[in-house]
Enzyme design. Structure first.
Site, PDB file in Angstrom:
ATOM      1  NE  ARG A 101      -7.800  64.918  11.098  1.00  0.00           N
ATOM      2  CZ  ARG A 101      -8.696  65.677  11.737  1.00  0.00           C
ATOM      3  NH1 ARG A 101      -8.847  65.584  13.038  1.00  0.00           N
ATOM      4  NH2 ARG A 101      -9.443  66.527  11.066  1.00  0.00           N
ATOM      5  CE  LYS A 202     -12.564  64.661   9.359  1.00  0.00           C
ATOM      6  NZ  LYS A 202     -13.254  64.505  10.648  1.00  0.00           N
ATOM      7  CD  GLU A 238     -14.672  59.530  17.236  1.00  0.00           C
ATOM      8  OE1 GLU A 238     -14.615  60.746  17.055  1.00  0.00           O
ATOM      9  OE2 GLU A 238     -13.911  58.722  16.679  1.00  0.00           O
TER      10      GLU A 238
END
Ligand code: PLP
Length: 359
Positions: A101, A202, A238
């Site tokens: 990620r 992120k 989310e």
């Protein structure tokens, strides 16, 4: 072990410890920083790759005022946990996934990422150097926070000439202490992410914009905010730092990660576990209307693990969901944490032992 230069800057941290454990009030752990002895630092120039890093005492870092992380937010973070088992092994949950990620995020932000092997090895070294800070079995976990930041000076908007890969850690307990379920507020004014943006990685830039909404919700007694898609404002996406699932009958649904939702590793793991026990798992758009009609709602993330949602408030409407022993989230939480803490055999190959003898 390098001597600690860090003052006891946490009320939960005291000055003495024994051979095996740092002196922490393990029973009282929540989700706040308890500085440990050591951190990991590696640097690399743009166009090159990370080749070496080192464990240094935990403490402040020195950085150019003119670097892109400070000026333009060129940075990524990761979060993962290490658990101590009853037989005193220390296991890290799916670190390769965090490494991958970070690579996706680095590509999006034009940064030089560590290789998967380099990342995992650095995480292992960080945990090993802070072994005393991994809580006793059942008392929590060592939360590990890798950062990749543009640290070299450059004035204009451009990739940094140098990157720093840093990992620090803190023992943690429950993210939402002593709550049976979350009380979410649907944010119908601000959005977390938009199509073509950075919501799917992120990136540090995704988080300070949600703080206002979060602070307002918390001051009204809510635990977190639920964001809607920016394009239509009709579908759920989310919460501020965790993914969301709904349960209706035998079907478990979660919004697809098509760029505006962070592809959570807990999300992926929980989907797999739910399928294992016979649920049908669907990744698809979930409208607010459908969401409010669900039997059950829960959130997933490294920090929250799996957490039931007790109520959701949308404008003036407040809906209550199934929680407690009967909830699927309870079962999934127990399945996941049993693997993470070594209580059941890890048949999925999710756990990585930090034992240096195992390479
Ligand atoms: C980190 C994060 C998650 C959860 O991801 P995990 O890999 O499960 O920890 C979900 N949503 C957002 C916005 C996040 O930052």
């Amino acid at each position: 072990m390098a001597p600690s230069v860090q003052p006891s800057s946490s009320p939960l941290r005291t000055s003495e410890g024994d051979e095996k454990y740092a002196n922490v009030k393990w029973e009282e752990l929540g989700f706040s920083l308890i500085p440990t002895d050591c951190m990991y630092v590696a640097k690399c120039r743009q166009g090159e790759s990370f080749t070496e890093g080192k464990i240094v005492p935990y403490g402040d870092i020195s950085i150019s005022p003119c670097c892109p992380i400070l000026n333009y937010g060129q940075g990524l973070f990761e979060g993962l946990k290490a658990y101590r088992t009853e037989d005193d092994r220390i296991l890290i949950f799916r670190p390769h996934e965090n490494a991958l990620r970070m690579q996706d995020g680095a590509e999006r932000l034009c940064m030089a990422p560590p290789s998967v092997e380099f990342f995992v090895e650095a995480v292992k070294q960080t945990v090993l150097a802070n072994k005393k800070w991994v809580p006793p079995p059942g008392k929590g976990a060592l939360y590990i926070r890798p950062l990749l930041i543009g640290s070299g000076a450059i004035l204009g908007v451009a990739p940094a000439p140098e990157y720093t890969f840093l990992i620090y850690a803190s023992p943690v307990g429950d993210y939402h202490k002593a709550s049976s379920g979350l009380n979410l507020r649907v944010d119908h004014k601000s959005h977390r992410a938009h199509s073509g943006g950075t919501g799917g990685v992120k990136s540090c830039t995704n988080y300070s914009p949600v703080v206002k909404s979060l602070v307002e919700a918390k001051s009204s007694g809510f635990s977190d905010v639920l964001f809607l898609d920016a394009a239509t404002g009709r579908n759920i996406e989310e919460a501020s730092a965790c993914n969301i699932f709904i349960v209706k009958g035998n079907i478990v649904s979660t919004p697809p990660t098509s760029g505006t939702i962070l592809p959570g590793i807990t999300r992926k793991s929980i989907s797999e576990l739910a399928r294992d026990i016979g649920y049908q798992v669907q990744e698809r758009d979930v409208s607010v209307d459908e969401f409010l009609e669900a039997d059950e709602v829960f959130c997933t993330g490294t920090a929250v693990v799996v957490k039931a949602v007790e109520t959701v408030t949308f404008h003036d409407k407040k809906v209550k969901y199934r929680t407690g022993k009967e909830a699927l989230s309870k079962k999934l939480h127990s399945m996941l944490t049993s693997i993470q803490t070594g209580l059941v055999e890890d048949t999925k190959g999710w756990m990585v032992d930090i034992d240096p003898c195992q390479g």
